[in-house]
Design an enzyme around this catalytic site. Structure first.
Site, PDB file in Angstrom:
ATOM      1  CB  CYS A  83       0.929   1.155   6.043  1.00 12.43           C
ATOM      2  SG  CYS A  83      -0.118  -0.185   6.617  1.00 12.43           S
ATOM      3  CG  HIS A 333       4.881  -3.104   7.235  1.00 12.96           C
ATOM      4  ND1 HIS A 333       5.080  -1.740   7.327  1.00 12.96           N
ATOM      5  CD2 HIS A 333       3.684  -3.257   6.576  1.00 12.96           C
ATOM      6  CE1 HIS A 333       4.059  -1.110   6.761  1.00 12.96           C
ATOM      7  NE2 HIS A 333       3.202  -1.997   6.308  1.00 12.96           N
TER       8      HIS A 333
END
Lengths: 385, 385
Positions: A83, A333
């Site tokens: 991420c 996200h």
């Protein structure tokens, strides 16, 4: 080293973008950034993407996206750090421009996550943890962050209300962001009674599954000046650090060492400290993460992040606004894109272009992007030159 | 820009390494390289890996490998450009050292490919092609390179015998390489009667499925001198370029534009041309690839690569020895590691340490690493300083 400016940023509305493919959304953001910068030629490109292989059956995406952008034959590199992939792309572009290897570099991030079912997405995201020691024994990311949350509650007295307040604040902010996936407000009660995912984390403590991309254009400050870019947004500091990837290997799972070290490096480069930052975009993949990050960055003492959130210190108008964009929670996200979207928000705010979510008099801001449970972390400091 | 040296290299015997995991083989190569360089501290690390997500269910591998190498909290970045991932890692490390951002950088490549079945490996490798336009319609890499081979045969009269001679030469060389996966010789007849994969390519025209890693240590030439490294192996040129990822988008599928452009950039940086190169390691994922690459690099005129192979010009002792290591065909092709293994061979040869496969008086050498059907390409030129 040359001073580096961000001369353009681009994004689109994030969400479940089923009518567009990975290449479509990346190119859309990249063209938006190029238009914003006023450039039609790029020397080099970095793309952050976590797992296009598992999500879409496509690797080799830097070349693919360069092709779709009409960018051949220039170099294009994909970087991956779970991420934190977008943050890594930003840093690599920064190094390439600062060093003089290239003048105009496009840095982008992208992830197309909603074309697979929930189980497949959970598996793909799990590949950011230690596959042999964590995933093999059944750990998932909500589970790992739940362990961190329980430890933080036990060690520092952090409460369920404080966890909820992070979500409430981020949705308040996200409701003012036209690009957000979930642009609505939620109440503390809604958070605290939402579906349980991994005790104590409920669904409204968790960021969602998102399709999205974001892009930025980097160039030397001198070039930005000659282009009459105003205001000039300068990259003042860049820090990158790693930590053990498996949670069980850490001395203290409530403290994000890689984030603290990346911040130290970025602060040193910029010659400033936490008190000099006007606002921050940080990696709130789960609400407990924002609390831990706010401590690792030095905005609050260890163990005080939950209390600060409850006291409103991180709200718009507070001591140090955190995630004015709505953060990962409300904005969405798309894992590889998140680090670049943070930069998009920093630049938008530093240009005083953030509308109703504008942080007043913002002149210097920080972004923090991390992978896994914090096994990698990037911190960047941007300021009005 | 500072001049950059390769001060250490490491590898292991490649093959089906079922008793070792991805992290084991990477760390083994990295420690070999650090021992060879005589360093116990690294400032930064780049890891080339194509698809650890699909092959082993593990992303975020730069942080994972940094952790296993005891390398925290320093930065570690994974780069991916399909089978050119190792070449990209080398170039990123070069940029970081040349620019002064870091002094000692570890660049590595790794792929663990044999723990999945053949169909899964074929799918994973196919993600280097255009998923939406090529793979969706049934294309695989043997099929795509077979199209290139047929076009080259049709346009230039390249023969089946010439294709076979590339394989025969690479296995001759590989039989002298202790790290090779297939260290045995084959005859022209064995190649030409081996199992058909995608007409005209037979199994002995194709590189295999391999587990393996390789690593190199980069440092400024000035630091190498102070460490009394002898001989100093300098990075004289680095070029990176992209092309359309899908074969059907190209004007001429027999010509590797990205390789030609990467070579132009590397030659320009080094101030030399093809005639100044003593030997080369190139990307012979299929035997037709080596022929096309030898033309794109300027070693032979367009269409003359097959004839040159047949005439022995690329053998050890020939005009321009190509793949003295045995190449991808005999040495093996753990996709993310290949670009770094080429550097391992260059350094070994330039140190005059290659034993029976030594290229006599080798002083300057070139490596060429590419992804997909040539949608990305890296060219590096190393020389004795």
């Amino acid at each position: 080293m040359r001073e580096v400016a961000v001369i353009g940023v681009g994004i689109q509305k994030w969400g479940e973008l089923w009518e567009k493919s990975l290449r479509d959304i990346f190119v859309e953001s990249a063209l938006n950034a190029m238009k914003d910068a006023g450039v039609d030629k790029i020397d080099s490109m970095y793309v952050g993407c976590m797992s296009s292989g598992l999500f879409t059956g496509q690797e080799h995406i830097a070349s693919l996206l360069a092709d779709y952008l009409g960018f051949n034959p220039n170099p294009a590199v994909r970087v991956e750090s779970a991420c934190a992939s977008g943050g890594v792309a930003f840093r690599q572009g920064f190094i390439e421009v600062a060093s003089g290897f290239s003048d105009v570099v496009l840095v982008g991030g992208v992830e197309k996550m909603t074309d697979v079912d929930g189980g497949t997405a959970t598996y793909a995201l799990g590949t950011a943890a230690d596959q042999e020691y964590e995933c093999y024994n059944g750990a998932t990311f909500p589970g790992l962050y739940a362990l961190i949350a329980r430890a933080h509650m036990s060690k520092y007295g952090t409460t369920l209300e404080q966890l909820a307040d992070v979500t409430v604040k981020n949705h308040d902010n996200g409701s003012l962001n036209p690009h957000a996936q979930y642009p609505f407000k939620v109440t503390r009660e809604q958070v605290m009674t939402s579906t349980m995912v991994a005790d104590p984390l409920r669904i409204l403590h968790c960021s969602g599954i998102t399709d999205g991309a974001a892009a930025a254009i980097l160039a030397p400050v001198e070039l930005a000046k000659s282009m009459k870019k105003n205001p000039i947004i300068k990259v003042a500091g860049s820090g990158h650090a790693t930590d053990t990837i498996a949670l069980h290997s850490r001395d203290d799972i409530t403290f994000l060492r890689a984030t603290a070290e990346a911040a130290r490096r970025a602060f040193d480069m910029a010659g400033v400290g936490p008190k000099d930052i006007d606002f921050a975009e940080v990696h709130d993949c789960f609400s407990i993460a924002e609390i831990c990050v706010s401590e690792a960055l030095g905005f609050f003492e260890k163990g005080q992040g939950g209390k600060a959130a409850e006291a409103g210190e991180t709200r718009l108008g507070g001591e140090i606004p955190i995630n004015p964009s709505g953060g990962l929670k409300a904005k969405g996200h798309p894992v590889g894109a998140t680090g670049i979207a943070q930069v998009h928000e920093l630049v938008t705010q530093l240009r005083q272009d953030a509308g109703k979510r504008q942080v007043k008099n913002a002149r210097r801001a920080l972004s923090q992007n991390m992978g896994g449970t914090g096994g990698s972390a990037l911190v960047h400091i941007l300021e009005v030159a």
